[in-house]
Design a protein around this motif. Structure first.
Motif, PDB file in Angstrom:
ATOM      1  N   HIS A  18       0.867  -1.177   0.000  1.00  0.00           N
ATOM      2  CA  HIS A  18       0.000   0.000   0.000  1.00  0.00           C
ATOM      3  C   HIS A  18       0.904   1.228   0.000  1.00  0.00           C
ATOM      4  CE1 HIS A  18      -3.918   1.884   0.675  1.00  0.00           C
ATOM      5  NE2 HIS A  18      -3.377   2.655   1.595  1.00  0.00           N
ATOM      6  N   ASP A  19       0.525   2.259  -0.729  1.00  0.00           N
ATOM      7  CA  ASP A  19       1.422   3.414  -0.891  1.00  0.00           C
ATOM      8  C   ASP A  19       1.917   3.950   0.445  1.00  0.00           C
ATOM      9  OD1 ASP A  19       1.611   4.086  -3.821  1.00  0.00           O
ATOM     10  OD2 ASP A  19      -0.553   3.961  -3.596  1.00  0.00           O
ATOM     11  N   TRP A  20       0.979   4.296   1.321  1.00  0.00           N
ATOM     12  CA  TRP A  20       1.365   4.766   2.658  1.00  0.00           C
ATOM     13  C   TRP A  20       0.193   4.642   3.620  1.00  0.00           C
ATOM     14  CZ3 TRP A  20       2.921   8.177  -1.439  1.00  0.00           C
ATOM     15  CH2 TRP A  20       1.893   8.973  -1.939  1.00  0.00           C
ATOM     16  N   THR A  49       4.967  -0.879   2.790  1.00  0.00           N
ATOM     17  CA  THR A  49       4.493   0.486   2.556  1.00  0.00           C
ATOM     18  C   THR A  49       5.649   1.473   2.652  1.00  0.00           C
ATOM     19  OG1 THR A  49       2.810   2.107   3.208  1.00  0.00           O
ATOM     20  CG2 THR A  49       3.913   0.921   4.999  1.00  0.00           C
ATOM     21  N   HIS A  52       4.491   4.875   7.349  1.00  0.00           N
ATOM     22  CA  HIS A  52       3.558   4.276   8.303  1.00  0.00           C
ATOM     23  C   HIS A  52       3.475   5.138   9.553  1.00  0.00           C
ATOM     24  CE1 HIS A  52       3.106   1.221  11.765  1.00  0.00           C
ATOM     25  NE2 HIS A  52       1.907   1.511  11.306  1.00  0.00           N
ATOM     26  N   LYS A  68       8.346  -1.225   6.405  1.00  0.00           N
ATOM     27  CA  LYS A  68       8.423   0.165   5.967  1.00  0.00           C
ATOM     28  C   LYS A  68       9.680   0.406   5.126  1.00  0.00           C
ATOM     29  CE  LYS A  68       8.352   1.099  10.353  1.00  0.00           C
ATOM     30  NZ  LYS A  68       7.856  -0.151  10.963  1.00  0.00           N
ATOM     31  N   SER A 109      -1.236  -5.464  -4.320  1.00  0.00           N
ATOM     32  CA  SER A 109      -0.975  -4.049  -4.027  1.00  0.00           C
ATOM     33  C   SER A 109      -2.253  -3.249  -4.216  1.00  0.00           C
ATOM     34  CB  SER A 109       0.140  -3.502  -4.930  1.00  0.00           C
ATOM     35  OG  SER A 109      -0.221  -3.553  -6.299  1.00  0.00           O
ATOM     36  N   ILE A 115       3.488   2.435  -5.514  1.00  0.00           N
ATOM     37  CA  ILE A 115       3.674   1.145  -4.859  1.00  0.00           C
ATOM     38  C   ILE A 115       3.335  -0.012  -5.795  1.00  0.00           C
ATOM     39  CG2 ILE A 115       1.378   0.817  -3.853  1.00  0.00           C
ATOM     40  CD1 ILE A 115       4.780   0.217  -2.107  1.00  0.00           C
TER      41      ILE A 115
END
Length: 398
Positions: A18-20, A49, A52, A68, A109, A115
């Motif tokens: 996940h992107d963030w 990610t 986070h 992370k 994803s 990402i």
């Protein structure tokens, strides 16, 4: 006779990217639902990610190991954009090492940025649920390049300096994705334009058991915006329309544009006063900040309408509002065209102007709670779970 012991076969393992994880928006709710649904058949193996923040986690997401990127320790994540490709590649390295220690069977994803470029280990399929190709690189560059002040100037410089390199990386790494799922037909077309790839469409889940109609609650005359306060969301149009109409506007959400939007309210109020139309209109606009679900549901149940001024890839907020019986005034573009029924659950405007919004509010139907609710129920969590699990099953059988 020697007793036979039957061991239960190990469940296939699914890793997520996940992107963030720094806020709670639609993408984070989709990730949470994917984890929850997949856990009924598979073993969730963790989340990869770029950034986070613990306080933003939903329970199923928070229960998983979080891997992370090295950028997580650095401040001001928005200004680290040129380093995102390097950081995604480092996450690919972490995923490969983790896979060597405890193999995964599928990578999923959920992406509206870079990402989706994470590379799965050899012989592990990668399914990308795409909310949008990166808006700041592809179809909404202008929205991120406008505005005044130092922040806007830095955005313009950064996109001009690094945009081509980032687009090349984004396009080159599309080979890391084995299959795309788009959150709307609109997004599927954007995926085809940006990457030359096809995508199946599975609309995001709406929490229709959480967002409900309450016939005991009366509708009021205020307009509502529920949105991240970011450039492409065009909250400025809703503000100008409400102040021109002399109508109350409640704005639920936080983001980088809060200060500039508050400045716009003051400037617009002074402009009205300078032309003899009277001041004091700044009192029509109320910034509520981040609101919990309980308060948000109350706003949806009471508002005259939800104002949806942006071109959104899907726009789950528009369906949350309808689930609570609230009609939607939306831009005639993007995902809203798929989710709002003109004349039945809302109205559209074509031009991104405050006048067009005011006219659309005048056309917006009232007393349509039942129609709104029926429309929202077509996007239930159960429908999403079933569609995504079937696709994941197909990927794992390859």
């Amino acid at each position: 006779m020697v007793p036979t012991h039957h061991t239960k076969p190990a469940r296939q393992r699914v890793a997520f990217a996940h992107d963030w994880l720094v806020s709670l928006r639609g993408g984070e709710h989709v990730l949470e639902r994917l984890i929850d649904a997949s856990s009924k058949k598979y073993e969730p193996a963790g989340i990869y990610t770029l950034f986070h923040r613990k306080h933003t986690m939903l329970p199923k997401t928070a229960a998983l190991p979080i891997r992370k990127s090295p950028l997580n320790a650095m401040p001001a994540r928005r200004w680290l954009l040129p380093m995102y490709p390097w950081a995604v590649d480092r996450l690919s390295d972490k995923l490969a090492r983790d896979h060597a220690n405890h193999a995964i069977d599928l990578l999923v994803s959920t992406s509206s940025g870079l990402i989706k470029s994470i590379e799965a280990p050899d012989n592990v399929p990668h399914l990308c649920y795409c909310h949008s190709p990166a808006r700041y690189l592809w179809h909404a560059i202008g929205d991120y390049s406008t505005g005044s002040g130092a922040g806007a100037a830095l955005r313009r410089f950064g996109l001009a300096r690094f945009g081509d390199k980032l687009r090349k990386y984004d396009r080159d790494t599309v080979r890391h994705v084995d299959a795309f799922v788009a959150n709307s037909k609109h997004t599927a077309r954007q995926i085809e334009t940006a990457f030359g790839r096809d995508a199946r469409v599975v609309h995001p889940p709406v929490r229709t058991d959480r967002f409900t109609v309450d016939p005991k609650v009366d509708r009021e005359d205020f307009w509502l915006v529920v949105s991240a306060l970011e450039p492409y969301k065009r909250v400025d149009l809703a503000i100008e329309a409400a102040m021109t109409a002399g109508n109350r506007l409640m704005i639920a959400g936080v983001g980088s544009q809060l200060a500039s939007l508050k400045k716009l309210v003051k400037q617009t109020d002074r402009r009205f006063k300078s032309v003899g139309l009277g001041g004091g209109r700044s009192s029509f606009i109320q910034f509520l900040g981040r609101v919990p679900d309980e308060q948000l549901i109350g706003l949806y149940r009471r508002a005259r309408c939800l104002i949806f001024p942006q071109v959104e890839d899907f726009g789950i907020v528009a369906l949350e509002a309808q689930a609570c019986g609230c009609p939607v005034v939306a831009r005639r573009a993007g995902g809203a065209v798929e989710t709002v029924l003109e004349g039945r659950t809302g109205s559209f405007f074509a031009d991104p102007t405050e006048e067009a919004i005011r006219q659309a509010v005048d056309r917006c139907p009232s007393d349509v709670a039942e129609q709104c609710r029926n429309n929202a129920e077509k996007y239930s969590e159960a429908r999403f779970d079933d569609a995504m699990l079937r696709i994941m099953d197909d990927m794992l059988r390859r």
